[in-house]
Design a protein around this motif. Structure first.
Motif, PDB file in Angstrom:
ATOM      1  N   CYS A 133      54.495  32.807  59.911  1.00 56.22           N
ATOM      2  CA  CYS A 133      53.186  33.399  60.127  1.00 56.22           C
ATOM      3  C   CYS A 133      53.356  34.914  60.158  1.00 56.22           C
ATOM      4  O   CYS A 133      54.377  35.419  60.636  1.00 56.22           O
ATOM      5  CB  CYS A 133      52.620  32.916  61.467  1.00 56.22           C
ATOM      6  SG  CYS A 133      51.019  32.160  61.325  1.00 56.22           S
ATOM      7  N   CYS A 165      49.655  34.994  65.489  1.00 53.68           N
ATOM      8  CA  CYS A 165      50.334  33.905  64.794  1.00 53.68           C
ATOM      9  C   CYS A 165      51.805  34.248  64.541  1.00 53.68           C
ATOM     10  O   CYS A 165      52.686  33.413  64.710  1.00 53.68           O
ATOM     11  CB  CYS A 165      49.612  33.630  63.480  1.00 53.68           C
ATOM     12  SG  CYS A 165      50.012  32.061  62.729  1.00 53.68           S
ATOM     13  N   ASP A 224      41.610  27.823  62.670  1.00 51.66           N
ATOM     14  CA  ASP A 224      41.558  29.058  61.895  1.00 51.66           C
ATOM     15  C   ASP A 224      42.917  29.572  61.418  1.00 51.66           C
ATOM     16  O   ASP A 224      43.024  30.689  60.917  1.00 51.66           O
ATOM     17  CB  ASP A 224      40.829  30.153  62.680  1.00 51.66           C
ATOM     18  CG  ASP A 224      41.416  30.419  64.053  1.00 51.66           C
ATOM     19  OD1 ASP A 224      42.276  29.650  64.506  1.00 51.66           O
ATOM     20  OD2 ASP A 224      40.985  31.398  64.682  1.00 51.66           O
ATOM     21  N   VAL A 225      43.959  28.750  61.516  1.00 56.14           N
ATOM     22  CA  VAL A 225      45.264  29.159  60.995  1.00 56.14           C
ATOM     23  C   VAL A 225      45.196  29.131  59.473  1.00 56.14           C
ATOM     24  O   VAL A 225      44.699  28.175  58.885  1.00 56.14           O
ATOM     25  CB  VAL A 225      46.387  28.231  61.502  1.00 56.14           C
ATOM     26  CG1 VAL A 225      47.662  28.424  60.712  1.00 56.14           C
ATOM     27  CG2 VAL A 225      46.641  28.485  62.965  1.00 56.14           C
ATOM     28  N   GLN A 226      45.683  30.217  58.868  1.00 57.79           N
ATOM     29  CA  GLN A 226      45.718  30.290  57.410  1.00 57.79           C
ATOM     30  C   GLN A 226      47.161  30.407  56.946  1.00 57.79           C
ATOM     31  O   GLN A 226      47.981  31.063  57.594  1.00 57.79           O
ATOM     32  CB  GLN A 226      44.934  31.494  56.910  1.00 57.79           C
ATOM     33  CG  GLN A 226      43.449  31.363  57.117  1.00 57.79           C
ATOM     34  CD  GLN A 226      42.707  32.493  56.423  1.00 57.79           C
ATOM     35  OE1 GLN A 226      43.261  33.534  56.143  1.00 57.79           O
ATOM     36  NE2 GLN A 226      41.447  32.263  56.136  1.00 57.79           N
ATOM     37  N   LYS A 244      42.286  34.461  71.259  1.00 55.02           N
ATOM     38  CA  LYS A 244      42.964  34.874  70.029  1.00 55.02           C
ATOM     39  C   LYS A 244      44.434  35.111  70.354  1.00 55.02           C
ATOM     40  O   LYS A 244      44.760  35.760  71.337  1.00 55.02           O
ATOM     41  CB  LYS A 244      42.350  36.156  69.463  1.00 55.02           C
ATOM     42  CG  LYS A 244      40.957  35.961  68.904  1.00 55.02           C
ATOM     43  CD  LYS A 244      41.037  35.288  67.570  1.00 55.02           C
ATOM     44  CE  LYS A 244      39.659  35.229  66.930  1.00 55.02           C
ATOM     45  NZ  LYS A 244      39.658  34.411  65.734  1.00 55.02           N
ATOM     46  N   LEU A 273      51.102  25.120  64.713  1.00 53.21           N
ATOM     47  CA  LEU A 273      49.967  26.011  64.436  1.00 53.21           C
ATOM     48  C   LEU A 273      48.851  25.327  63.649  1.00 53.21           C
ATOM     49  O   LEU A 273      47.702  25.771  63.695  1.00 53.21           O
ATOM     50  CB  LEU A 273      50.459  27.258  63.687  1.00 53.21           C
ATOM     51  CG  LEU A 273      51.397  28.154  64.492  1.00 53.21           C
ATOM     52  CD1 LEU A 273      52.082  29.171  63.590  1.00 53.21           C
ATOM     53  CD2 LEU A 273      50.640  28.836  65.618  1.00 53.21           C
ATOM     54  N   TYR A 293      45.152  33.453  65.409  1.00 51.10           N
ATOM     55  CA  TYR A 293      44.560  32.122  65.453  1.00 51.10           C
ATOM     56  C   TYR A 293      43.888  32.004  66.815  1.00 51.10           C
ATOM     57  O   TYR A 293      44.178  32.761  67.745  1.00 51.10           O
ATOM     58  CB  TYR A 293      45.606  31.012  65.244  1.00 51.10           C
ATOM     59  CG  TYR A 293      46.619  30.888  66.359  1.00 51.10           C
ATOM     60  CD1 TYR A 293      46.390  30.026  67.438  1.00 51.10           C
ATOM     61  CD2 TYR A 293      47.797  31.621  66.349  1.00 51.10           C
ATOM     62  CE1 TYR A 293      47.322  29.913  68.465  1.00 51.10           C
ATOM     63  CE2 TYR A 293      48.731  31.502  67.372  1.00 51.10           C
ATOM     64  CZ  TYR A 293      48.482  30.658  68.425  1.00 51.10           C
ATOM     65  OH  TYR A 293      49.390  30.545  69.437  1.00 51.10           O
ATOM     66  N   THR A 294      42.971  31.056  66.932  1.00 48.12           N
ATOM     67  CA  THR A 294      42.266  30.845  68.191  1.00 48.12           C
ATOM     68  C   THR A 294      42.816  29.598  68.848  1.00 48.12           C
ATOM     69  O   THR A 294      42.765  28.509  68.266  1.00 48.12           O
ATOM     70  CB  THR A 294      40.747  30.697  67.935  1.00 48.12           C
ATOM     71  OG1 THR A 294      40.311  31.820  67.156  1.00 48.12           O
ATOM     72  CG2 THR A 294      39.983  30.630  69.238  1.00 48.12           C
ATOM     73  N   PHE A 311      45.284  24.376  65.085  1.00 50.14           N
ATOM     74  CA  PHE A 311      44.210  25.346  65.297  1.00 50.14           C
ATOM     75  C   PHE A 311      43.426  25.531  64.003  1.00 50.14           C
ATOM     76  O   PHE A 311      43.990  25.760  62.939  1.00 50.14           O
ATOM     77  CB  PHE A 311      44.800  26.672  65.799  1.00 50.14           C
ATOM     78  CG  PHE A 311      45.664  26.485  67.007  1.00 50.14           C
ATOM     79  CD1 PHE A 311      45.115  26.066  68.217  1.00 50.14           C
ATOM     80  CD2 PHE A 311      47.038  26.687  66.941  1.00 50.14           C
ATOM     81  CE1 PHE A 311      45.922  25.860  69.330  1.00 50.14           C
ATOM     82  CE2 PHE A 311      47.840  26.494  68.049  1.00 50.14           C
ATOM     83  CZ  PHE A 311      47.286  26.078  69.246  1.00 50.14           C
TER      84      PHE A 311
END
Length: 178
Positions: free
Chosen positions: A53, A69, A157-159, A66, A152, A59-60, A155
Motif C-alpha cells: 500500500c 494504508c 475504500d481500499v484501492q 481514516k 486491508l 482507508y476507512t 475495508f
C-alpha cells in the motif's frame, strides 16, 4: 575437566541458524521504507513481485477513522520480519535496488514471505507497465485475499496501489502532452 566442558556446552546455544549459501538474513532493525522495501547497511532491497500500500493513501477502518494504508503495510512487514526471521536471496538488481525473494519459517514450514503478505491482505501483486503481474501466482493469491476480504481488503475504500500509480502516470502524461 570433562564436567566443565559439558557445562560449557550446555550453556552455549545448541542451534545456530544461519542463512543458506546465496541467502542473507533479514533481521529486525532494518529501515523499512515501505511495506515491500527496506534499507540495510546502505543497500536498498525490495520484495520481488510485491506492491505494498502507498504511504499517504487512506482507508476507512470499521470505526469510521481514516488510516494510512502504507503504514499498515509497513507494520505488518515489520511484524513478519520479527516473528518469522526471513532469509532472502537476490533475484535481480535494477536502478540501485536489489529485488529479492524471501522465505519465512513458521514452525517447520518455509513460506514465501511475499505470498504471506499478499494472502494476508497487506500487500498486492506488483504489475508491470502493461498491467500484467510480474509473478502470476501472486495475482492469484491477491484474488483469494480479496475474495476472503483478508487484511486491508475488508475495508470498502481500499484501492489497489497499481490503480493509484497508473492514475498518477496518466495525469503526468496528459499534462506533458498539453
Amino acid at each position: 575437566m570433562r564436567r566443565a566442558l559439558s557445562l560449557l556446552l550446555a550453556l552455549l546455544p545448541t542451534f545456530v541458524s544461519a542463512a543458506p549459501a546465496g541467502y542473507f538474513d533479514l533481521f529486525p532493525g532494518v529501515t523499512l521504507e515501505t511495506g515491500d522495501t527496506w534499507v540495510s547497511n546502505g543497500e536498498r532491497f525490495r520484495l520481488y513481485g510485491v506492491q505494498s500500500c502507498l504511504r499517504g493513501t487512506a482507508y476507512t477502518d470499521k470505526h469510521g477513522q481514516k488510516r494510512d494504508c502504507g503504514e499498515a503495510s509497513v507494520a505488518v512487514l515489520a511484524a513478519y520480519i520479527k516473528d518469522t526471521k526471513p532469509v532472502c536471496a537476490p533475484v535481480v538488481k535494477n536502478d540501485g535496488i536489489a529485488y529479492v525473494v524471501c522465505y519465512a519459517t513458521v514452525g517447520k514450514e518455509r513460506l514465501d514471505l511475499a505470498n504471506v503478505l499478499i494472502t494476508s491482505g497487506y500487500a498486492f501483486a506488483a504489475l508491470n507497465g502493461e498491467g500484467m503481474p510480474y509473478h502470476v501466482p501472486y495475482a492469484v493469491a491477491e484474488k483469494l485475499a480479496r475474495d476472503k476480504r483478508a487484511g486491508l481488503w475488508q475495508f470498502e475504500d481500499v484501492q489497489h496501489p497499481a490503480i493509484l500509480l497508473s492514475r498518477e502516470v496518466n495525469a503526468r502524461t496528459k499534462k506533458a502532452g498539453q
